[in-house]
Motif scaffolding. Sequence first.
Motif, PDB file in Angstrom:
ATOM      1  N   SER A  52       0.841  -1.232   0.024  1.00 39.03           N
ATOM      2  CA  SER A  52      -0.019   0.077  -0.002  1.00 39.03           C
ATOM      3  C   SER A  52       0.813   1.222  -0.094  1.00 39.03           C
ATOM      4  O   SER A  52       2.010   1.186   0.406  1.00 39.03           O
ATOM      5  CB  SER A  52      -0.908   0.037   1.405  1.00 39.03           C
ATOM      6  N   GLN A  53       0.447   2.289  -0.506  1.00 37.96           N
ATOM      7  CA  GLN A  53       1.083   3.438  -0.608  1.00 37.96           C
ATOM      8  C   GLN A  53       0.346   4.664   0.338  1.00 37.96           C
ATOM      9  O   GLN A  53      -0.867   4.764   0.020  1.00 37.96           O
ATOM     10  CB  GLN A  53       1.224   4.069  -2.080  1.00 37.96           C
ATOM     11  N   GLU A  54       0.773   5.292   1.122  1.00 34.92           N
ATOM     12  CA  GLU A  54       0.154   6.128   1.994  1.00 34.92           C
ATOM     13  C   GLU A  54      -0.009   7.686   1.272  1.00 34.92           C
ATOM     14  O   GLU A  54       0.998   7.785   0.390  1.00 34.92           O
ATOM     15  CB  GLU A  54       1.053   6.452   3.468  1.00 34.92           C
ATOM     16  N   SER A  55      -0.754   8.273   1.399  1.00 35.66           N
ATOM     17  CA  SER A  55      -0.891   9.601   0.790  1.00 35.66           C
ATOM     18  C   SER A  55      -1.019  10.673   2.028  1.00 35.66           C
ATOM     19  O   SER A  55      -1.401  10.357   3.105  1.00 35.66           O
ATOM     20  CB  SER A  55      -1.860   9.487  -0.133  1.00 35.66           C
ATOM     21  N   ASP A  56      -0.632  11.924   1.776  1.00 35.98           N
ATOM     22  CA  ASP A  56      -0.628  12.989   2.572  1.00 35.98           C
ATOM     23  C   ASP A  56      -2.169  13.574   2.476  1.00 35.98           C
ATOM     24  O   ASP A  56      -2.852  13.221   1.443  1.00 35.98           O
ATOM     25  CB  ASP A  56       0.304  13.947   2.455  1.00 35.98           C
TER      26      ASP A  56
END
Length: 81
Positions: A64-68
């Motif tokens: 998974s990629q986190e986003s701001d």
Amino acid sequence: MIHIGRNTKSTIVSKGISAGHAENTYRGLVKILPSAAGARNFTQCDSLLMGPKCAAHTFPLHGSQESDRDGRARGQHLQNR
């Protein structure tokens, strides 16, 4: 499997049969992009083993990629379970 949209769901079911000295292997990747907030996945691997010398191996990989707050990717997490 790659999740792009919000609240998406996926199901992966792998089935294999091993007999004699055979081995079967399942390798799977589920990737959840920053745009896919709330995405869910269910992965299942079923194997029928016919004999004492056969084997089955499962190597799931979940990323998974986190986003701001602005939706930009901050980092990526891969988890091998």
